[in-house]
Every structure is written in C-alpha cells, then in structure tokens.
Enzyme design. Sequence first.
Site, PDB file in Angstrom:
ATOM      1  N   ASN A  11     -35.688 -15.356 -23.702  1.00 38.49           N
ATOM      2  CA  ASN A  11     -36.157 -16.260 -24.759  1.00 38.49           C
ATOM      3  C   ASN A  11     -36.516 -17.591 -24.105  1.00 38.49           C
ATOM      4  O   ASN A  11     -35.636 -18.371 -23.752  1.00 38.49           O
ATOM      5  CB  ASN A  11     -35.031 -16.415 -25.799  1.00 38.49           C
ATOM      6  CG  ASN A  11     -35.381 -17.404 -26.881  1.00 38.49           C
ATOM      7  OD1 ASN A  11     -36.518 -17.893 -26.960  1.00 38.49           O
ATOM      8  ND2 ASN A  11     -34.419 -17.701 -27.730  1.00 38.49           N
ATOM      9  N   TRP A  12     -37.816 -17.830 -23.978  1.00 37.32           N
ATOM     10  CA  TRP A  12     -38.257 -19.040 -23.259  1.00 37.32           C
ATOM     11  C   TRP A  12     -38.185 -20.286 -24.142  1.00 37.32           C
ATOM     12  O   TRP A  12     -38.400 -21.399 -23.663  1.00 37.32           O
ATOM     13  CB  TRP A  12     -39.692 -18.845 -22.723  1.00 37.32           C
ATOM     14  CG  TRP A  12     -39.810 -17.744 -21.712  1.00 37.32           C
ATOM     15  CD1 TRP A  12     -38.789 -16.977 -21.207  1.00 37.32           C
ATOM     16  CD2 TRP A  12     -41.000 -17.275 -21.064  1.00 37.32           C
ATOM     17  NE1 TRP A  12     -39.272 -16.062 -20.300  1.00 37.32           N
ATOM     18  CE2 TRP A  12     -40.639 -16.225 -20.201  1.00 37.32           C
ATOM     19  CE3 TRP A  12     -42.357 -17.629 -21.141  1.00 37.32           C
ATOM     20  CZ2 TRP A  12     -41.569 -15.538 -19.407  1.00 37.32           C
ATOM     21  CZ3 TRP A  12     -43.291 -16.944 -20.366  1.00 37.32           C
ATOM     22  CH2 TRP A  12     -42.896 -15.918 -19.505  1.00 37.32           C
ATOM     23  N   LYS A  13     -37.913 -20.083 -25.425  1.00 39.74           N
ATOM     24  CA  LYS A  13     -37.769 -21.210 -26.375  1.00 39.74           C
ATOM     25  C   LYS A  13     -38.971 -22.163 -26.268  1.00 39.74           C
ATOM     26  O   LYS A  13     -40.071 -21.728 -25.979  1.00 39.74           O
ATOM     27  CB  LYS A  13     -36.438 -21.928 -26.135  1.00 39.74           C
ATOM     28  CG  LYS A  13     -35.247 -20.958 -26.140  1.00 39.74           C
ATOM     29  CD  LYS A  13     -33.905 -21.625 -26.185  1.00 39.74           C
ATOM     30  CE  LYS A  13     -32.810 -20.583 -26.187  1.00 39.74           C
ATOM     31  NZ  LYS A  13     -31.470 -21.143 -26.345  1.00 39.74           N
ATOM     32  N   HIS A  97     -32.470 -16.542 -34.887  1.00 38.61           N
ATOM     33  CA  HIS A  97     -31.848 -17.194 -33.738  1.00 38.61           C
ATOM     34  C   HIS A  97     -31.051 -18.401 -34.228  1.00 38.61           C
ATOM     35  O   HIS A  97     -31.458 -19.081 -35.174  1.00 38.61           O
ATOM     36  CB  HIS A  97     -32.920 -17.626 -32.725  1.00 38.61           C
ATOM     37  CG  HIS A  97     -32.299 -18.099 -31.453  1.00 38.61           C
ATOM     38  ND1 HIS A  97     -31.814 -19.378 -31.317  1.00 38.61           N
ATOM     39  CD2 HIS A  97     -32.052 -17.466 -30.280  1.00 38.61           C
ATOM     40  CE1 HIS A  97     -31.297 -19.508 -30.099  1.00 38.61           C
ATOM     41  NE2 HIS A  97     -31.426 -18.356 -29.459  1.00 38.61           N
ATOM     42  N   GLU A  99     -30.741 -21.323 -33.291  1.00 40.28           N
ATOM     43  CA  GLU A  99     -31.462 -22.593 -33.374  1.00 40.28           C
ATOM     44  C   GLU A  99     -32.337 -22.645 -34.627  1.00 40.28           C
ATOM     45  O   GLU A  99     -32.539 -23.694 -35.217  1.00 40.28           O
ATOM     46  CB  GLU A  99     -32.281 -22.807 -32.086  1.00 40.28           C
ATOM     47  CG  GLU A  99     -31.358 -23.176 -30.930  1.00 40.28           C
ATOM     48  CD  GLU A  99     -31.746 -22.608 -29.587  1.00 40.28           C
ATOM     49  OE1 GLU A  99     -32.920 -22.254 -29.388  1.00 40.28           O
ATOM     50  OE2 GLU A  99     -30.855 -22.499 -28.719  1.00 40.28           O
ATOM     51  N   GLU A 169     -24.680 -13.915 -30.472  1.00 37.07           N
ATOM     52  CA  GLU A 169     -24.765 -15.151 -29.704  1.00 37.07           C
ATOM     53  C   GLU A 169     -23.836 -16.197 -30.309  1.00 37.07           C
ATOM     54  O   GLU A 169     -24.211 -16.895 -31.257  1.00 37.07           O
ATOM     55  CB  GLU A 169     -26.198 -15.683 -29.727  1.00 37.07           C
ATOM     56  CG  GLU A 169     -27.204 -14.687 -29.194  1.00 37.07           C
ATOM     57  CD  GLU A 169     -28.476 -15.386 -28.749  1.00 37.07           C
ATOM     58  OE1 GLU A 169     -28.701 -15.478 -27.542  1.00 37.07           O
ATOM     59  OE2 GLU A 169     -29.213 -15.867 -29.617  1.00 37.07           O
ATOM     60  N   GLY A 175     -26.630 -22.290 -24.354  1.00 30.89           N
ATOM     61  CA  GLY A 175     -27.140 -23.445 -23.625  1.00 30.89           C
ATOM     62  C   GLY A 175     -26.062 -24.431 -23.199  1.00 30.89           C
ATOM     63  O   GLY A 175     -26.362 -25.542 -22.768  1.00 30.89           O
ATOM     64  N   SER A 215     -25.327 -18.400 -22.500  1.00 32.53           N
ATOM     65  CA  SER A 215     -25.041 -18.751 -21.109  1.00 32.53           C
ATOM     66  C   SER A 215     -24.783 -17.525 -20.233  1.00 32.53           C
ATOM     67  O   SER A 215     -23.925 -17.534 -19.359  1.00 32.53           O
ATOM     68  CB  SER A 215     -23.873 -19.737 -21.024  1.00 32.53           C
ATOM     69  OG  SER A 215     -24.182 -20.932 -21.737  1.00 32.53           O
ATOM     70  N   GLY A 236     -31.443 -17.285 -22.429  1.00 34.26           N
ATOM     71  CA  GLY A 236     -32.227 -18.499 -22.613  1.00 34.26           C
ATOM     72  C   GLY A 236     -32.480 -19.174 -21.272  1.00 34.26           C
ATOM     73  O   GLY A 236     -33.427 -18.853 -20.556  1.00 34.26           O
ATOM     74  N   GLY A 237     -31.597 -20.098 -20.902  1.00 34.35           N
ATOM     75  CA  GLY A 237     -31.787 -20.896 -19.686  1.00 34.35           C
ATOM     76  C   GLY A 237     -32.104 -20.074 -18.450  1.00 34.35           C
ATOM     77  O   GLY A 237     -33.048 -20.378 -17.702  1.00 34.35           O
TER      78      GLY A 237
HETATM   79  P1  PGA Z   1     -28.730 -19.506 -23.181  1.00 38.45           P
HETATM   80  O1  PGA Z   1     -29.533 -19.149 -24.521  1.00 38.45           O
HETATM   81  O2  PGA Z   1     -28.781 -18.298 -22.303  1.00 38.45           O
HETATM   82  O3  PGA Z   1     -29.454 -20.686 -22.608  1.00 38.45           O
HETATM   83  O4  PGA Z   1     -27.339 -19.840 -23.591  1.00 38.45           O
HETATM   84  C1  PGA Z   1     -29.391 -17.897 -25.133  1.00 38.45           C
HETATM   85  C2  PGA Z   1     -30.233 -17.822 -26.365  1.00 38.45           C
HETATM   86  O5  PGA Z   1     -30.378 -18.830 -27.062  1.00 38.45           O
HETATM   87  O6  PGA Z   1     -30.807 -16.763 -26.687  1.00 38.45           O
END
Ligand code: PGA
Length: 254
Positions: A11-13, A97, A99, A169, A175, A215, A236-237
Amino acid sequence: MANRKPFVGGNWKMNLHADEAASLAKQLVDSLPSNEKVDIAVFPAFPYLASVGAIIKDSAVKLGAQDFYFAENGAYTGEVSLSMLKDVGVEVVLVGHSERRHVLGESNALCNEKTLAALNAGMEVILCIGEKLEQREAGQTDAVNWGQMALGLAGVTAEQMSKVTIAYEPVWAIGTGKTATPEDAQKAHAAIRNFLTFAYGEKVASGVRIQYGGSMKPGNAKDLVGQTDIDGGLIGGAALKSADFTAICEAAIC
Ligand code: PGA
C-alpha cells in the site's frame, strides 16, 4: 498457514510521484518472486495507476486501488468508480483502511456498500479491520474486529468470500514501528477466523486469507507469517523500498 496461498499487498498510500512510482514498479518486476507461491499486489496513488499498471502488466504483480466510490457514475465530485479502475487494469481494491476509517471518517455502512459494489463488479476485495490502542487496552480487540466484519461483510455470500481477503491491522501498529507480537497477532487472526466460521462455515472460513498489517518489515515478516492463521501481509512503509518489499514477499513463502 494451512493450504492458503499467501497474499502480500504493498500500500503506497499518498507517497511516490510519477518517476518514483515507475522506478519502484520496475524494480519490483525484476526482483519479486514468481506468483506460483505468493499473490502480490501493489496499490499506487490514483494518478499513477495507469502508468504503474503498464509496467507490471506482464508480471506476477496485480494492480490494486486504495479506494473508490460504490456508485456506478454520476455527480460525485472527486470520486472514482470501479469501472474506471477496471479500465486501467485494477483487479483488487482496499476497503476500510484504518486511515480512511479514522482520518477520513468512513463508516462501517460505507465500507459495506463498497465491499458489495466491488464484489458485484468482479473485483477482489481486501477488507481492512483492526482496533485502536484504547480498544485493545480495554480488551475489545476481538469485539471490534467482529463488529467491523459483521457490518462490513453484511450481504456478502459464501461464494463471494473466495474473492475477499481480510487485513487485520491494529491501528496502533500502523506506521508506528510497533508490531503486534506474532503470538498476539495469531490470537487476533484465530478469532477473526472463528467469526468467519460462525458466519460462513468452516469450509469457507478455512479458505479466506487473513493478512497482518502494521509495521511489517523484513526483520519480523517470517515470524508473523509463520503463524497458523497469518496468510501474508498488507505493507505500508516497507512497501516503498523494493528490497524490503521483496524480502517480505519471499518471507511469506514458507
Ligand atoms: P505500515 O502500514 O506497514 O507502514 O505500518 C500498513 C498499512 O497501513 O497497510
């Protein structure tokens, strides 16, 4: 991991501009393992779906979208429909998600509309669920997850569940560099599968893939995906670096 094929999403957000997105996609095409043992998808930002899609077209990597609106078309300024996503080659979509739920205010009802619309459009869906820190501390992890699944999956048939992946998640782990221990994550995943068994029966539930997200990195991926009910990850990251994402995809093949 039973007999489920692991599924890893990147997920490149709201990260990476055109040249960075193209360069990461090219590196991934060269470095990722073949799709026989692991399913892989990347979720670039909307403006780069078509260009990234063109790069990964003949590779094992599927194109995913981070969001969409459930209506077919019309007066929904700023929104993007499923058929538009299909036009540019999207095969899998994220729904709910954290967010979008907690920063952009999406409700379970909206997640449900989106899940149903995406499945009816023939898309694969990754339904994201997970508890906030205060809910975890109050012992509500399973209740939150079950609630988000009960509401998010309302009306989804047992047959359609073959196109649904659940991403667990924990919000406090996204993150932040804080990861659930493999044991804690497994406990939550087992409870998620129990819900699916209750809702759809054992046969369907045992086929649903449950990704862990929060993470996940090359250093902890193997221990997490080594758990019985963890079938890959939503990253994500670490998905923004080709070497890290590739290492996680390789760790998922175990
Ligand atoms: P993260 O994000 O790996 O940076 O914690 C995961 C996600 O939001 O899907």
